[in-house]
Design a protein around this motif. Structure first.
Motif, PDB file in Angstrom:
ATOM      1  N   TRP A 150       0.255   4.030  -2.839  1.00  0.00           N
ATOM      2  CA  TRP A 150      -0.091   5.409  -2.488  1.00  0.00           C
ATOM      3  C   TRP A 150       0.894   6.375  -3.130  1.00  0.00           C
TER       4      TRP A 150
ATOM      5  N   GLU B  44      -0.226   9.191  -5.721  1.00  0.00           N
ATOM      6  CA  GLU B  44       0.016  10.589  -5.355  1.00  0.00           C
ATOM      7  C   GLU B  44       0.871  11.281  -6.419  1.00  0.00           C
TER       8      GLU B  44
ATOM      9  N   LEU C 177      -7.445   3.275  -1.126  1.00  0.00           N
ATOM     10  CA  LEU C 177      -6.491   4.283  -0.657  1.00  0.00           C
ATOM     11  C   LEU C 177      -7.168   5.607  -0.501  1.00  0.00           C
TER      12      LEU C 177
ATOM     13  N   TYR D 112       0.800  -1.231   0.000  1.00  0.00           N
ATOM     14  CA  TYR D 112       0.000   0.000   0.000  1.00  0.00           C
ATOM     15  C   TYR D 112       0.831   1.279   0.000  1.00  0.00           C
TER      16      TYR D 112
END
Length: 68
Positions: free
Chosen positions: A13, A17, A68, A9
């Motif tokens: 992420w 991002e 997420l 994760y």
């Protein structure tokens, strides 16, 4: 996604991002490489190994991940 090890994760992420901020895989790879010794998952990796891992993860992470 097919093949390769599961993407954790934090890495998902990071990729999501980067996409949100308009970065491409090369820019993310460069940013991580410059700070690799501060990041446990990337410490001591060569530039080619790091780039290969980032490109593979980038390809396998969906454009959006509801978890997420």
């Amino acid at each position: 996604p097919k093949g390769g090890r599961p993407i954790d994760y934090p890495r998902k992420w990071l990729i999501l991002e980067a996409r949100r901020q308009g970065m491409d895989v090369a820019a993310l790879g460069k940013l991580i490489y410059e700070r690799r010794n501060d990041l446990a998952d990337f410490k001591g990796l060569s530039k080619s190994t790091l780039t290969k891992r980032i490109k593979e993860a980038w390809r396998r992470v969906p454009l959006a991940d509801p978890s997420l």
